[in-house]
Design a protein around this motif. Structure first.
Motif, PDB file in Angstrom:
ATOM      1  N   PRO A  29       5.144 -11.743   4.977  1.00 58.67           N
ATOM      2  CA  PRO A  29       4.559 -11.523   6.308  1.00 58.67           C
ATOM      3  C   PRO A  29       3.953 -10.129   6.427  1.00 58.67           C
ATOM      4  N   GLY A  30       2.703 -10.077   6.873  1.00 63.52           N
ATOM      5  CA  GLY A  30       2.019  -8.815   7.108  1.00 63.52           C
ATOM      6  C   GLY A  30       1.337  -8.214   5.906  1.00 63.52           C
ATOM      7  N   LEU A  31       1.599  -8.747   4.695  1.00 61.99           N
ATOM      8  CA  LEU A  31       1.012  -8.129   3.501  1.00 61.99           C
ATOM      9  C   LEU A  31      -0.503  -8.295   3.467  1.00 61.99           C
ATOM     10  N   ALA A  32      -1.006  -9.439   3.863  1.00 63.19           N
ATOM     11  CA  ALA A  32      -2.452  -9.666   3.839  1.00 63.19           C
ATOM     12  C   ALA A  32      -3.180  -8.668   4.730  1.00 63.19           C
ATOM     13  N   GLU A  33      -2.532  -8.221   5.803  1.00 66.55           N
ATOM     14  CA  GLU A  33      -3.165  -7.275   6.721  1.00 66.55           C
ATOM     15  C   GLU A  33      -2.993  -5.833   6.251  1.00 66.55           C
ATOM     16  N   SER A  34      -1.846  -5.507   5.673  1.00 69.82           N
ATOM     17  CA  SER A  34      -1.578  -4.121   5.300  1.00 69.82           C
ATOM     18  C   SER A  34      -2.186  -3.726   3.962  1.00 69.82           C
ATOM     19  N   ALA A  35      -2.361  -4.683   3.052  1.00 70.56           N
ATOM     20  CA  ALA A  35      -2.874  -4.377   1.715  1.00 70.56           C
ATOM     21  C   ALA A  35      -4.390  -4.562   1.659  1.00 70.56           C
ATOM     22  N   GLU A  36      -5.003  -3.935   0.665  1.00 71.64           N
ATOM     23  CA  GLU A  36      -6.427  -4.144   0.397  1.00 71.64           C
ATOM     24  C   GLU A  36      -6.580  -5.338  -0.538  1.00 71.64           C
ATOM     25  N   ARG A  37      -7.453  -6.252  -0.177  1.00 70.56           N
ATOM     26  CA  ARG A  37      -7.712  -7.436  -0.999  1.00 70.56           C
ATOM     27  C   ARG A  37      -8.893  -7.159  -1.922  1.00 70.56           C
ATOM     28  N   ILE A  38      -8.685  -7.338  -3.228  1.00 66.90           N
ATOM     29  CA  ILE A  38      -9.724  -7.082  -4.229  1.00 66.90           C
ATOM     30  C   ILE A  38      -9.859  -8.307  -5.125  1.00 66.90           C
ATOM     31  N   SER A 185       4.650 -10.961  -6.989  1.00 68.96           N
ATOM     32  CA  SER A 185       4.737  -9.983  -5.910  1.00 68.96           C
ATOM     33  C   SER A 185       5.317  -8.682  -6.445  1.00 68.96           C
ATOM     34  N   PHE A 186       4.995  -7.578  -5.764  1.00 70.66           N
ATOM     35  CA  PHE A 186       5.470  -6.241  -6.133  1.00 70.66           C
ATOM     36  C   PHE A 186       6.198  -5.645  -4.930  1.00 70.66           C
ATOM     37  N   SER A 187       7.415  -5.159  -5.163  1.00 66.95           N
ATOM     38  CA  SER A 187       8.231  -4.607  -4.074  1.00 66.95           C
ATOM     39  C   SER A 187       8.746  -3.227  -4.436  1.00 66.95           C
ATOM     40  N   ALA A 188       8.772  -2.347  -3.457  1.00 65.78           N
ATOM     41  CA  ALA A 188       9.307  -0.996  -3.629  1.00 65.78           C
ATOM     42  C   ALA A 188       9.993  -0.574  -2.342  1.00 65.78           C
ATOM     43  N   ASP A 189      11.108   0.118  -2.474  1.00 66.08           N
ATOM     44  CA  ASP A 189      11.848   0.613  -1.318  1.00 66.08           C
ATOM     45  C   ASP A 189      12.192  -0.513  -0.341  1.00 66.08           C
ATOM     46  N   GLY A 190      12.491  -1.687  -0.892  1.00 61.59           N
ATOM     47  CA  GLY A 190      12.940  -2.800  -0.069  1.00 61.59           C
ATOM     48  C   GLY A 190      11.867  -3.577   0.657  1.00 61.59           C
ATOM     49  N   ARG A 191      10.592  -3.350   0.344  1.00 59.00           N
ATOM     50  CA  ARG A 191       9.525  -4.114   1.003  1.00 59.00           C
ATOM     51  C   ARG A 191       8.431  -4.456   0.005  1.00 59.00           C
ATOM     52  N   GLU A 192       7.748  -5.559   0.276  1.00 64.20           N
ATOM     53  CA  GLU A 192       6.664  -5.987  -0.598  1.00 64.20           C
ATOM     54  C   GLU A 192       5.425  -5.137  -0.329  1.00 64.20           C
ATOM     55  N   ILE A 193       4.878  -4.571  -1.402  1.00 66.40           N
ATOM     56  CA  ILE A 193       3.736  -3.662  -1.258  1.00 66.40           C
ATOM     57  C   ILE A 193       2.459  -4.241  -1.859  1.00 66.40           C
ATOM     58  N   THR A 204      -7.025 -12.761  -7.289  1.00 62.34           N
ATOM     59  CA  THR A 204      -7.070 -11.943  -6.084  1.00 62.34           C
ATOM     60  C   THR A 204      -5.911 -10.961  -6.103  1.00 62.34           C
ATOM     61  N   LEU A 205      -6.222  -9.672  -5.960  1.00 59.22           N
ATOM     62  CA  LEU A 205      -5.210  -8.626  -5.921  1.00 59.22           C
ATOM     63  C   LEU A 205      -5.013  -8.172  -4.486  1.00 59.22           C
ATOM     64  N   TYR A 206      -3.764  -7.932  -4.119  1.00 60.36           N
ATOM     65  CA  TYR A 206      -3.416  -7.314  -2.841  1.00 60.36           C
ATOM     66  C   TYR A 206      -2.704  -6.010  -3.191  1.00 60.36           C
ATOM     67  N   VAL A 207      -3.362  -4.885  -2.959  1.00 62.62           N
ATOM     68  CA  VAL A 207      -2.851  -3.602  -3.437  1.00 62.62           C
ATOM     69  C   VAL A 207      -2.706  -2.623  -2.275  1.00 62.62           C
ATOM     70  N   PRO A 208      -1.790  -1.647  -2.394  1.00 63.14           N
ATOM     71  CA  PRO A 208      -1.689  -0.609  -1.360  1.00 63.14           C
ATOM     72  C   PRO A 208      -3.027   0.091  -1.180  1.00 63.14           C
ATOM     73  N   ARG A 209      -3.360   0.421   0.048  1.00 60.23           N
ATOM     74  CA  ARG A 209      -4.651   1.054   0.330  1.00 60.23           C
ATOM     75  C   ARG A 209      -4.719   2.497  -0.179  1.00 60.23           C
ATOM     76  N   SER A 210      -3.577   3.123  -0.345  1.00 56.23           N
ATOM     77  CA  SER A 210      -3.528   4.490  -0.843  1.00 56.23           C
ATOM     78  C   SER A 210      -2.127   4.757  -1.371  1.00 56.23           C
ATOM     79  N   GLY A 211      -1.920   5.968  -1.885  1.00 53.62           N
ATOM     80  CA  GLY A 211      -0.599   6.347  -2.334  1.00 53.62           C
ATOM     81  C   GLY A 211      -0.372   6.110  -3.815  1.00 53.62           C
ATOM     82  N   PRO A 212       0.788   6.554  -4.332  1.00 50.69           N
ATOM     83  CA  PRO A 212       1.056   6.493  -5.767  1.00 50.69           C
ATOM     84  C   PRO A 212       1.232   5.091  -6.314  1.00 50.69           C
ATOM     85  N   ASP A 213       1.535   4.120  -5.441  1.00 51.56           N
ATOM     86  CA  ASP A 213       1.771   2.765  -5.939  1.00 51.56           C
ATOM     87  C   ASP A 213       0.490   1.959  -6.120  1.00 51.56           C
ATOM     88  N   ARG A 214      -0.619   2.459  -5.587  1.00 51.77           N
ATOM     89  CA  ARG A 214      -1.865   1.701  -5.661  1.00 51.77           C
ATOM     90  C   ARG A 214      -2.281   1.468  -7.120  1.00 51.77           C
TER      91      ARG A 214
END
Length: 236
Positions: A29-38, A185-193, A204-214
């Motif tokens: 839930p919420g990953l499609a909105e929070s992550a960048e789709r590539i 799926s990829f998870s860090a600190d208890g949440r899917e990123i 289709t990739l769903y990746v963090p928009r910024s930060g070290p995990d991108r």
């Protein structure tokens, strides 16, 4: 020469005269909105070639072998993949090299996997190896099946960051889980990123928009996109 038959490929949908592929994996839930789709295009079913990842581009190679000893009593699968990717954001080349192995014993109608599948990768940035490791594996149980699926788990350790990896077996339509992985799926600190949808010729990739995990999610997703999974690839 081996003939590769790739099963369970996603089907493109024709809308307004264009081929549009909708993501089919069930996302957190919420990953499609929070992550960048590539979108990753160009890998198709070939052993090597060029691909596009958003505004970036790269090259890839991959292989898969089936080795039979008293075939079909004992079968071993092995293979691997490699890629080079140049993202448009900074122009730095990212690269990965992966391999896998698996052993299966067939005794009549029963198949046992004493040598469970293990897939692992190393990565480089700008020609220098990154302090990173990536490993996923089938369940430890020789029989492996749990609730109708062979769920794989693993860990991506990327420059000190630990990211848990888990196979996804449900699509957005719901219903029963598939026995083979549709994505990861990829998870860090208890949440899917992040996540990668592998269900089709294009990924289709769903990746963090910024930060070290991108960067970590990007290279692991491209590595998984090069993977010819023996569970869905048959050779003869």
């Amino acid at each position: 020469m081996h003939r590769l038959v790739v099963a369970a490929l996603g089907v493109a949908t024709v809308l307004s005269g264009c081929m549009v592929r909708e993501a089919r994996i069930a996302l957190a839930p919420g990953l499609a909105e929070s992550a960048e789709r590539i979108e990753l295009t160009g890998m198709g079913g070939g052993r090597s070639g060029d691909f596009q990842l958003g505004q970036g581009s790269g090259t890839f190679t991959r292989s898969a072998e089936r080795l039979g000893v008293f075939d079909p009593l004992l079968v071993r699968h092995r293979g691997g993949g490699a890629f080079r990717l140049r993202e448009s954001t900074d122009g730095i080349e990212l690269a990965g090299r992966c391999s896998y192995r698996e052993g299966i014993v067939n005794a009549g109608p029963v198949s046992v996997t004493p040598g469970r599948l293990v897939f692992h990768c190393d990565f480089a940035r700008g020609g220098r190896r990154i302090d990173a490791s990536f490993r996923i594996a089938d369940p430890k149980s020789a029989l492996g099946m749990l609730h109708g699926r062979d769920e794989r788990t693993g860990m991506l350790v990327y420059e000190g960051r630990e990211i848990a990896v888990r196979s996804i077996h449900r699509d957005i339509a719901g219903g029963l889980p598939t026995s083979t992985a549709l994505g990861y799926s990829f998870s860090a600190d208890g949440r899917e990123i992040g996540a990668v949808d592998l269900n089709g010729l294009n990924k289709t990739l769903y990746v963090p928009r910024s930060g070290p995990d991108r960067e970590a999610v990007i290279v692991a997703s491209v590595a998984l996109s090069t993977f010819w999974d023996p569970a869905i690839v048959q050779q003869d």
